[in-house]
Write a protein that holds these residues in place. Structure first.
Motif, PDB file in Angstrom:
ATOM      1  N   ASN A 173       0.861  -1.184   0.000  1.00 46.70           N
ATOM      2  CA  ASN A 173       0.000   0.000   0.000  1.00 46.70           C
ATOM      3  C   ASN A 173       0.894   1.228   0.000  1.00 46.70           C
ATOM      4  N   VAL A 174       0.914   1.947  -1.088  1.00 44.49           N
ATOM      5  CA  VAL A 174       1.767   3.123  -1.224  1.00 44.49           C
ATOM      6  C   VAL A 174       0.917   4.355  -0.940  1.00 44.49           C
ATOM      7  N   THR A 175       1.201   5.021   0.193  1.00 46.44           N
ATOM      8  CA  THR A 175       0.411   6.206   0.576  1.00 46.44           C
ATOM      9  C   THR A 175       1.204   7.460   0.235  1.00 46.44           C
ATOM     10  N   PHE A 176       0.511   8.428  -0.323  1.00 45.80           N
ATOM     11  CA  PHE A 176       1.179   9.659  -0.745  1.00 45.80           C
ATOM     12  C   PHE A 176       0.165  10.787  -0.850  1.00 45.80           C
ATOM     13  N   ARG A 177       0.648  11.982  -1.075  1.00 40.24           N
ATOM     14  CA  ARG A 177      -0.276  13.108  -1.244  1.00 40.24           C
ATOM     15  C   ARG A 177       0.385  14.244  -2.007  1.00 40.24           C
ATOM     16  N   THR A 178      -0.454  15.131  -2.479  1.00 38.65           N
ATOM     17  CA  THR A 178       0.052  16.382  -3.037  1.00 38.65           C
ATOM     18  C   THR A 178      -0.047  17.437  -1.929  1.00 38.65           C
ATOM     19  N   ALA A 179       0.140  18.690  -2.293  1.00 40.31           N
ATOM     20  CA  ALA A 179       0.094  19.748  -1.273  1.00 40.31           C
ATOM     21  C   ALA A 179      -1.327  20.140  -0.886  1.00 40.31           C
ATOM     22  N   SER A 180      -2.325  19.715  -1.661  1.00 39.66           N
ATOM     23  CA  SER A 180      -3.689  20.149  -1.323  1.00 39.66           C
ATOM     24  C   SER A 180      -4.723  19.059  -1.567  1.00 39.66           C
ATOM     25  N   ASP A 181      -5.799  19.143  -0.807  1.00 40.31           N
ATOM     26  CA  ASP A 181      -6.910  18.203  -0.967  1.00 40.31           C
ATOM     27  C   ASP A 181      -7.529  18.333  -2.357  1.00 40.31           C
ATOM     28  N   GLU A 182      -7.544  19.557  -2.866  1.00 38.72           N
ATOM     29  CA  GLU A 182      -8.149  19.790  -4.175  1.00 38.72           C
ATOM     30  C   GLU A 182      -7.348  19.085  -5.268  1.00 38.72           C
ATOM     31  N   LEU A 183      -6.022  19.196  -5.161  1.00 42.44           N
ATOM     32  CA  LEU A 183      -5.178  18.563  -6.172  1.00 42.44           C
ATOM     33  C   LEU A 183      -5.266  17.027  -6.045  1.00 42.44           C
ATOM     34  N   ASP A 184      -5.348  16.536  -4.811  1.00 45.80           N
ATOM     35  CA  ASP A 184      -5.546  15.095  -4.599  1.00 45.80           C
ATOM     36  C   ASP A 184      -6.824  14.629  -5.308  1.00 45.80           C
ATOM     37  N   ALA A 185      -7.888  15.394  -5.114  1.00 39.67           N
ATOM     38  CA  ALA A 185      -9.178  15.020  -5.709  1.00 39.67           C
ATOM     39  C   ALA A 185      -9.111  15.059  -7.236  1.00 39.67           C
ATOM     40  N   LYS A 186      -8.406  16.045  -7.756  1.00 37.67           N
ATOM     41  CA  LYS A 186      -8.243  16.158  -9.202  1.00 37.67           C
ATOM     42  C   LYS A 186      -7.461  14.946  -9.744  1.00 37.67           C
ATOM     43  N   PHE A 187      -6.450  14.546  -8.973  1.00 38.41           N
ATOM     44  CA  PHE A 187      -5.650  13.386  -9.367  1.00 38.41           C
ATOM     45  C   PHE A 187      -6.531  12.128  -9.441  1.00 38.41           C
ATOM     46  N   VAL A 188      -7.338  11.902  -8.413  1.00 37.20           N
ATOM     47  CA  VAL A 188      -8.206  10.708  -8.371  1.00 37.20           C
ATOM     48  C   VAL A 188      -9.153  10.707  -9.569  1.00 37.20           C
ATOM     49  N   LYS A 189      -9.715  11.876  -9.850  1.00 38.53           N
ATOM     50  CA  LYS A 189     -10.690  12.001 -10.930  1.00 38.53           C
ATOM     51  C   LYS A 189     -10.057  11.741 -12.302  1.00 38.53           C
ATOM     52  N   GLU A 190      -8.915  12.354 -12.534  1.00 40.31           N
ATOM     53  CA  GLU A 190      -8.279  12.199 -13.854  1.00 40.31           C
ATOM     54  C   GLU A 190      -7.658  10.817 -14.022  1.00 40.31           C
ATOM     55  N   ALA A 191      -7.181  10.238 -12.926  1.00 41.27           N
ATOM     56  CA  ALA A 191      -6.655   8.869 -12.987  1.00 41.27           C
ATOM     57  C   ALA A 191      -7.768   7.917 -13.425  1.00 41.27           C
ATOM     58  N   LYS A 192      -8.944   8.114 -12.871  1.00 43.51           N
ATOM     59  CA  LYS A 192     -10.097   7.265 -13.210  1.00 43.51           C
ATOM     60  C   LYS A 192     -10.406   7.349 -14.706  1.00 43.51           C
ATOM     61  N   GLN A 193     -10.266   8.520 -15.257  1.00 45.19           N
ATOM     62  CA  GLN A 193     -10.506   8.667 -16.704  1.00 45.19           C
ATOM     63  C   GLN A 193      -9.469   7.897 -17.519  1.00 45.19           C
ATOM     64  N   ASN A 194      -8.357   7.531 -16.873  1.00 48.01           N
ATOM     65  CA  ASN A 194      -7.316   6.741 -17.525  1.00 48.01           C
ATOM     66  C   ASN A 194      -7.329   5.278 -17.079  1.00 48.01           C
ATOM     67  N   CYS A 195      -8.488   4.811 -16.579  1.00 49.67           N
ATOM     68  CA  CYS A 195      -8.645   3.419 -16.139  1.00 49.67           C
ATOM     69  C   CYS A 195      -7.739   3.053 -14.968  1.00 49.67           C
ATOM     70  N   LEU A 196      -7.363   4.062 -14.168  1.00 48.76           N
ATOM     71  CA  LEU A 196      -6.580   3.831 -12.941  1.00 48.76           C
ATOM     72  C   LEU A 196      -7.513   4.223 -11.790  1.00 48.76           C
ATOM     73  N   GLU A 197      -8.086   3.222 -11.115  1.00 51.01           N
ATOM     74  CA  GLU A 197      -9.194   3.530 -10.205  1.00 51.01           C
ATOM     75  C   GLU A 197      -8.909   3.266  -8.727  1.00 51.01           C
ATOM     76  N   THR A 198      -9.740   3.880  -7.895  1.00 48.29           N
ATOM     77  CA  THR A 198      -9.743   3.687  -6.438  1.00 48.29           C
ATOM     78  C   THR A 198      -8.401   4.107  -5.841  1.00 48.29           C
ATOM     79  N   LEU A 199      -8.033   5.355  -6.071  1.00 44.75           N
ATOM     80  CA  LEU A 199      -6.733   5.870  -5.631  1.00 44.75           C
ATOM     81  C   LEU A 199      -6.837   6.878  -4.480  1.00 44.75           C
ATOM     82  N   ALA A 200      -8.041   7.100  -3.956  1.00 44.71           N
ATOM     83  CA  ALA A 200      -8.169   8.020  -2.823  1.00 44.71           C
ATOM     84  C   ALA A 200      -7.627   7.349  -1.564  1.00 44.71           C
ATOM     85  N   GLY A 201      -7.003   8.116  -0.691  1.00 46.36           N
ATOM     86  CA  GLY A 201      -6.516   7.595   0.582  1.00 46.36           C
ATOM     87  C   GLY A 201      -7.659   7.325   1.549  1.00 46.36           C
ATOM     88  N   HIS A 202      -7.370   6.585   2.607  1.00 45.66           N
ATOM     89  CA  HIS A 202      -8.374   6.306   3.637  1.00 45.66           C
ATOM     90  C   HIS A 202      -8.651   7.585   4.421  1.00 45.66           C
TER      91      HIS A 202
END
Lengths: 362, 362
Positions: free
Chosen positions: A299-328
């Motif tokens: 389990n590789v846990t990581f983050r960007t500097a902001s919650d907004e950027l994290d959310a953007k990452f999760v959303k755009e990753a999903k559009q690239n078939c990379l899913e379920t990447l939000a942290g607990h």
């Protein structure tokens, strides 16, 4: 991998090997000419017992489980083992040591206080479970019935890199999120268990591997089906076991064998994790959450500097078939769970996406 | 039914509707374009929650479960409910009434003695559980926390034809082997539960339907995951539920709906059972084991005059794709379990085979 399948980085339930799913699909209506689905078979019939026995034998061989230990298939996942462990084992001295290094060991420790005295041998709560204590930091009790720890902390992304030395006190380990990803000397353990839904099979079962000499000391209030002695004596069949889950575990074991077994997985998992940690260490945008020495390969846990950027990452990753990447929710940020069934290509694709995301958003 | 599928008269796990298995096979690698198998989905993700919520809603509608009651999905089958029921409910008065009419109610009663005082309201052991007591035979306690019974006795082939009247004492019923085969007024019950592997889904779960006012009185020693209050509050998701089993239950419910729901099943099951009981009543070779008034529509127990002839029957039936017809070791003889998913043609084929067998062997 066909276009339409996604890379699923879920912490569990999580990806299963595609050949396993294809075989399950082919077997579903009529298993190998028996005229029945595995889901329909009497658990006491010869067709099912052949599956059951082969699965146990494969697990014993692949994990090199010695004859001193027995394999049990129990319902209720890891959480019911949080209760079963103290109910069965704490009675010997009335006391147990717990190392608290994350969410699940905390719950396990709290559950044990119902049934005996608990000594917290170490807690990593002071730095939000981002590290693992060293051997010399553990405050061990000579009269503990057992020493309990969780070898990989799914939520926080940390992993024990050593087996604690506890002298004559039996080791009990929750290996739910890294079982079969690395060779384990089972003889060092009194009891190993793992909820199967991360590295072994669909959700709905725990595999328990117990030193048989530890069974039979359950408290009188132990619910019948949680008694390890009864489960050993009935070969996990005091009642109807989760038959389909065991069958799926059997298919996963065949697949694992073909990949070089636990040794093969161990090399692969280190390589897969390194790909992501290299991206994190090179990045100015992403940072790893776990401390470097304690980083989990699962389990590789990581983050960007902001919650907004994290959310953007999760959303755009999903559009690239990379899913379920939000942290607990306990940690926030991002998490990539890369268990045995996650192909290397999935990890490479994620790494490439992370680099691209950083370039685009800097 | 294609030639290669058999008619499986197993007492559980048992037949599932073929369209359900076909749909499960089609969904196995990629569920409806999600790019994942249901077995791989995070239980907290929206794809899985849609399945979970729809299954619960369908069960509520089909069984007409009132808003006073909650549906729980719990691991451990019926056997773990033998413990969960007294752990959660006996504390109110410290005492419970049990009607013992077979193997599973005996085990449930014995388990309850660990947690409180048990009054055996009636036992049918005197005639090897071949009958069901009448209302006026039940020795009820006014101060019982609950009255417990098992509505259909799988091993002995008997079924309660009435709902016991217990005044203010809540009714608790194990409906594992006849749930959804007959309409039930859920409002009469404090708690209904059923291991799913007979009439609902593959093995590995119990469905619990509980009057919410009864939850929250668990003994302090109750294992966390067996607490009904916690399970209600977490919507059966304190830990990872048996996701695939719940999905399969959902498919079975859609199929059941298309067959006319519980009402449709109820007509069909009475007709199916009658076919076999007519053969038994007409026969000079076969005789029914259960007493006439108590005969189960789900499990038809019978025998010939000798163990040898019973064994010959089982063997030759198998050659005719009629399988798993041996009786349970507690009873011996023969048993045909004809749950919801057993097609009428399977029962007709068995009836014809029985007549033919009698002719050939007389």
């Amino acid at each position: 991998m066909p276009q339409e399948r996604i890379y699923n980085f879920s912490s569990g339930p999580s990806m299963l090997p595609q050949p396993v799913l294809e075989e399950a699909a082919a077997d579903m209506v009529n298993y190998r000419g028996t005229g029945m689905s595995v889901t329909e078979m009497s658990h006491r019939g010869k067709d099912y017992l052949a599956i059951f026995d082969e699965t146990k034998a494969d697990l014993k061989r692949i994990m090199k489980i010695p004859d001193t230990h027995e394999i049990l298939f129990m319902q209720g996942g890891a959480t019911l083992q949080f209760s079963a462990v103290p109910l069965n084992l704490i009675g010997r001295t009335g006391k147990a040591d717990y190392a608290v290094t994350g969410n699940f060991s905390t719950i396990a420790m709290e559950e044990a206080t119902k049934y005996g005295d608990v000594n917290v041998a170490y807690s990593t709560e002071d730095r939000n479970h981002t590290y693992i204590p060293a051997q010399e930091q553990l405050k061990l009790s000579a009269d503990a019935s057992y020493f309990y720890y969780c070898s990989n902390n799914t939520i926080y992304g940390t992993e024990w890199k050593y087996v604690p030395e506890t002298g004559a006190v039996p080791l009990v380990c929750d290996m739910s999120s890294n079982i079969m990803s690395v060779p384990v000397d089972v003889s060092k353990y009194g009891l190993i268990y793992a909820g199967v839904q991360k590295n072994m099979a669909p959700a709905g079962m725990a595999v328990v591997i117990i030193d048989k000499t530890l069974a039979g000391a359950e408290l009188p209030i132990t619910p019948k089906l949680l008694g390890y002695r009864l489960m050993i004596d009935s070969d996990s069949m005091n009642n109807t076991p989760p038959c389909f889950t065991i069958y799926m575990l059997g298919l996963v074991l065949k697949w694992l064998d073909a990949q070089g077994g636990v040794e093969g997985m161990s090399k692969l998992k280190a390589a897969k994790a390194q790909i992501l940690y290299d991206v994190l260490d090179d990045s100015k945008m992403f940072r790893a959450i776990a401390e470097k020495e304690a980083r989990s390969d699962m389990n590789v846990t990581f983050r960007t500097a902001s919650d907004e950027l994290d959310a953007k990452f999760v959303k755009e990753a999903k559009q690239n078939c990379l899913e379920t990447l939000a942290g607990h929710r306990n940690v926030g940020g991002l998490r990539a769970s890369i268990y045995n069934a996650m192909p290397a290509e999935g990890v490479e694709k994620l790494a490439a996406f992370m680099r691209e995301f950083e370039t685009k958003n800097t």
